[in-house]
Design an enzyme around this catalytic site. Sequence first.
Site, PDB file in Angstrom:
ATOM      1  N   PRO A   1      -4.378   3.887  24.437  1.00  0.00           N
ATOM      2  CA  PRO A   1      -5.422   2.920  24.809  1.00  0.00           C
ATOM      3  C   PRO A   1      -5.138   1.508  24.296  1.00  0.00           C
ATOM      4  CG  PRO A   1      -6.223   4.488  23.167  1.00  0.00           C
ATOM      5  CD  PRO A   1      -4.879   4.968  23.601  1.00  0.00           C
ATOM      6  N   GLU A   2      -5.359   0.537  25.146  1.00  0.00           N
ATOM      7  CA  GLU A   2      -5.188  -0.873  24.787  1.00  0.00           C
ATOM      8  C   GLU A   2      -6.544  -1.564  24.922  1.00  0.00           C
ATOM      9  OE1 GLU A   2      -1.757  -2.636  26.741  1.00  0.00           O
ATOM     10  OE2 GLU A   2      -0.856  -0.662  27.022  1.00  0.00           O
TER      11      GLU A   2
ATOM     12  N   LYS B   1      -7.850  -3.300  18.992  1.00  0.00           N
ATOM     13  CA  LYS B   1      -7.989  -1.938  19.525  1.00  0.00           C
ATOM     14  C   LYS B   1      -8.908  -1.092  18.651  1.00  0.00           C
ATOM     15  CE  LYS B   1      -3.185  -2.145  21.061  1.00  0.00           C
ATOM     16  NZ  LYS B   1      -1.875  -1.499  20.897  1.00  0.00           N
TER      17      LYS B   1
ATOM     18  N   ARG C   1      -3.886  14.560  19.721  1.00  0.00           N
ATOM     19  CA  ARG C   1      -2.648  14.381  18.952  1.00  0.00           C
ATOM     20  C   ARG C   1      -2.876  14.020  17.486  1.00  0.00           C
ATOM     21  NH1 ARG C   1       1.790  11.479  22.544  1.00  0.00           N
ATOM     22  NH2 ARG C   1       2.985  12.200  20.769  1.00  0.00           N
TER      23      ARG C   1
ATOM     24  N   ARG D   1       7.315 -18.839  15.505  1.00  0.00           N
ATOM     25  CA  ARG D   1       8.041 -17.606  15.248  1.00  0.00           C
ATOM     26  C   ARG D   1       9.317 -17.619  16.078  1.00  0.00           C
ATOM     27  NH1 ARG D   1       2.574 -16.808  14.819  1.00  0.00           N
ATOM     28  NH2 ARG D   1       1.866 -15.215  13.355  1.00  0.00           N
TER      29      ARG D   1
ATOM     30  N   ARG E   1      10.443   0.810  22.836  1.00  0.00           N
ATOM     31  CA  ARG E   1       9.367   0.813  23.828  1.00  0.00           C
ATOM     32  C   ARG E   1       9.943   0.554  25.219  1.00  0.00           C
ATOM     33  NH1 ARG E   1       4.446   0.035  21.211  1.00  0.00           N
ATOM     34  NH2 ARG E   1       3.584   0.923  23.110  1.00  0.00           N
TER      35      ARG E   1
END
Length: 284
Positions: free
Chosen positions: A2-3, A65, A123, A162, A267
């Site tokens: 979930p995001e 989240k 999970r 960054r 990812r």
Amino acid sequence: MPELPEVETITRTLRGGGRDEPSIVGKTVQGAHVYWMRTLTTPSMPTFTKKIIGQKVKDVSRRGKFILLQFQKEYLLFHLRMSGDLKVEPYLDSKGCKIPVQKHDRLILDFTDGNRLVFNDTRKFGRAWLVATPQTILGNLGPEPLDPTLTPVIFHKMLTSRSRQLKPLLLDQKFLAGLGNIYTDEALHFAKLHPLMNSEDVSLEQAQTLLKAIRSVLREGIKRNGASIDWVFRGGDFQNHFRVYQCTGEPCPVCKTPIQRIVIGQRSTHFCPVCQPEPEKQSF
Ligand SMILES: [Zn+2]
């Protein structure tokens, strides 16, 4: 996993009701049960039970989240991680008998009105915290992408201060809160930026486009109640509107070039090699 849009959808349901579930705002806790001890990070279970019973839910909100249940004296925070879900259901059947808990129910709050809040997590990576101030858990999170005080100029400064590849940087919750694999891939495609581009090379115009793209895909996701893939999230249909995510080999919706998949920092990353040219091939 979930995001932001999926977490926002669950938050809105808990706060305002929906999906045949009542709102939990104003409900008083009558009983608390933890069936998988590691779900509750803090405090210990006896302290948790003692503190939460008798408290009333004042509000439900989201930060990144995380889902925040504001009680009279404390906050109960949830992070769904891989497969967590929160739902509200009655705990007594029509004969007044207690409905048994499900196999993967990890933490349950019984309310005095006959409903219970169930944290179900196949999970077991999901976590809950009962704390006096949410900042102790949320203090390191980056800004909310939909917060209007996050301007393109500020976002540009965040990126250029960054020196990281865009994909892992956008996934970093300390940089920006709420994005995961799906919405990052979709936003980068929308903004026509390669996932490996270095953040310090992003121009102000590109930062503006990227911020707009992030907001656009998140709003679209929220509008469609999130995406129902890879986990138990119920009801959303954003998965039917992906432009690149898990569309490897399918034509790009803009230029028809087959979508490619690469792995960045373990990812899966999906992009169009024509719309999102590799950094060294870009003309700026
Ligand atoms: Zn394309």
